[in-house]
Design an enzyme around this catalytic site. Structure first.
Site, mmCIF file in Angstrom:
data_model
loop_
_atom_site.group_PDB
_atom_site.id
_atom_site.type_symbol
_atom_site.label_atom_id
_atom_site.label_comp_id
_atom_site.label_asym_id
_atom_site.label_seq_id
_atom_site.Cartn_x
_atom_site.Cartn_y
_atom_site.Cartn_z
ATOM 1 N NE ARG A 1 -2.039 0.867 3.005
ATOM 2 C CZ ARG A 1 -3.098 0.812 4.095
ATOM 3 N NH1 ARG A 1 -4.967 0.906 4.372
ATOM 4 N NH2 ARG A 1 -2.404 0.870 5.659
ATOM 5 C CE LYS B 1 -3.078 4.515 7.693
ATOM 6 N NZ LYS B 1 -4.719 5.802 8.029
ATOM 7 C CD GLU C 1 -11.897 5.580 4.670
ATOM 8 O OE1 GLU C 1 -11.484 5.922 3.260
ATOM 9 O OE2 GLU C 1 -10.595 6.155 5.604
#
Ligand code: COI
Length: 390
Positions: A135, A237, A273
């Protein structure tokens, strides 16, 4: 659009295929993950089995920063053709940065979160750290940054966990939360990628993320502030996804809510989210979670919970979920590395509050029990998610 079981399975298979392609390029196979070379760590940083625990009140761990002993640092600059070389463990402390570092001026930075667990037999395990590494690579590509290889990332996480072994909570009391950071540390004035990058890893022992402990969360549905927009960086992220939600969180917390659930920024109708975690709804035997279309983070706990749910016989869907559907769900829960799997007790939207029936056993409890059992080695790790590092 409903995604039937077979289609959902295809989604899981497709993403596993993508992950394994990156893994093959950087690292080898999952089996290779268990046979990483011994970490580079000066012997003075090693703890032997007789070392005592750090002086921590293990029964009252929350999710706050506790200063541990060591951190890891690795740099790369354009003189090395943007390749990370050998990093090292050093005593935990402040980092020197130019005032014009890319991360300080333009937010060129990413972070990850993963955990180390101590088992009853004393073994120390990491949960799927190569997923975090992959990620970070995907996020780095989006943010124009070079990234550590999967092997370098996992090795750094492993070294940081072992160097701070005395801070890993006793079995069942919590975990060592490990925070890898990738930042543009080189100076830059005009808007451009930095000329040097730093990969840092530090750690802190943690318990429950929310002050509610394991009690159900009360979520506030935000329709003014948005977390991410199409074409932005909500799917990776980056550190820049987090400061903009602080205002919404603090307004909600002042009113007694646990956290904020965001809606899509185009129609203000579909749920996306929560500030710190992904969200699921349960209706009958079906679990649904918003599809990741670039505005939603591909959570590793989200992915793991979907796989566990599928194995336990639930239908699993990734799709658009309207706010009305959320309000009519049988059950709602959140997932995240920091959060774990947390049930939602109520949702408040435009002044209306829905309280969910919380009759035990909740689906979220069943999923979390299975996840914790895998992490603690109580059930067989058939998916090979855990890596023993000691
Ligand atoms: C995590 O779950 O690891 C996160 O990064 C969430 C963070 C806001 C604590």
């Amino acid at each position: 659009m409903l995604i039937q079981k077979s289609v959902c399975l295809r989604i899981l298979t497709r993403s596993s295929y993508h992950a394994s392609k990156i893994r093959a390029a950087n690292f080898g196979t999952q089996a290779a993950a268990s046979s990483l070379p011994e970490p580079y760590a000066p012997s003075s940083f090693r703890l032997n089995d007789n070392d005592e625990y750090a002086p921590v009140d293990w029964n009252n761990l929350g999710f706050g920063l506790m200063r541990t002993d060591y951190m890891y640092m690795m740099k790369c600059g354009n003189d090395e053709e943007f390749e990370f070389k050998q990093g090292e463990i050093s005593p935990y402390g402040n980092v020197e940065l130019s005032p014009s570092a890319g991360v300080l001026n333009y937010g060129q930075g990413l972070f990850e979160g993963t955990k180390a667990f101590r088992r009853v037999d004393g073994g120390i395990f990491l949960f799927r750290p190569e997923e975090n590494a992959i990620r970070m690579q995907i996020g780095a590509e989006r943010m124009c940054m070079p990234s550590p290889s999967v092997r370098q990332f996992v090795s750094a996480v492993k070294q940081t966990a072992l160097a701070n072994k005395r801070w890993i909570p006793p079995p069942g009391k919590g975990s060592l939360y490990i925070r890898p950071l990738l930042i543009g540390s080189g100076p830059v004035l005009g808007l451009a990628p930095a000329s040097e990058y730093t990969f840092l890893v530090y750690a802190s022992p943690v318990g429950n993320y929310f002050k509610e402990g394991t009690a159900p969360l009360n979520l506030y549905v935000e329709d003014e502030f948005h977390r991410a927009a199409r074409g932005g960086a909500g799917g990776v992220k980056t550190i820049t996804n987090y400061a903009p939600v602080l205002k919404a969180i603090s307004k909600a917390r002042d009113r007694g809510f646990s956290d904020v659930l965001y809606l899509d920024s185009v129609n203000k109708r579909n749920i996306e989210e929560v500030s710190s975690c992904n969200v699921f709804i349960v209706k009958g035997n079906t679990l649904s979670t918003p599809a990741t279309n670039g505005t939603i983070l591909k959570g590793i706990t989200r992915k793991s919970v979907m796989e566990i749910a599928y194995i336990l016989g639930y239908e699993v869907e990734e799709r658009c979920i309207s706010i009305e559907e959320l309000m009519e769900a049988d059950e709602v829960f959140c997932t995240g590395t920091a959060v774990g799997v947390a049930p939602v007790g109520s949702v408040t939207y435009k002044g209306s509050r829905i309280d969910y029936k919380l009759s035990s056993p909740l689906v979220s409890e069943k999923l979390y029990s299975r996840l914790i059992a895998i992490q603690n080695g109580v059930v067989p790790d058939t998916q090979r998610w855990m890596i023993q590092i000691d």
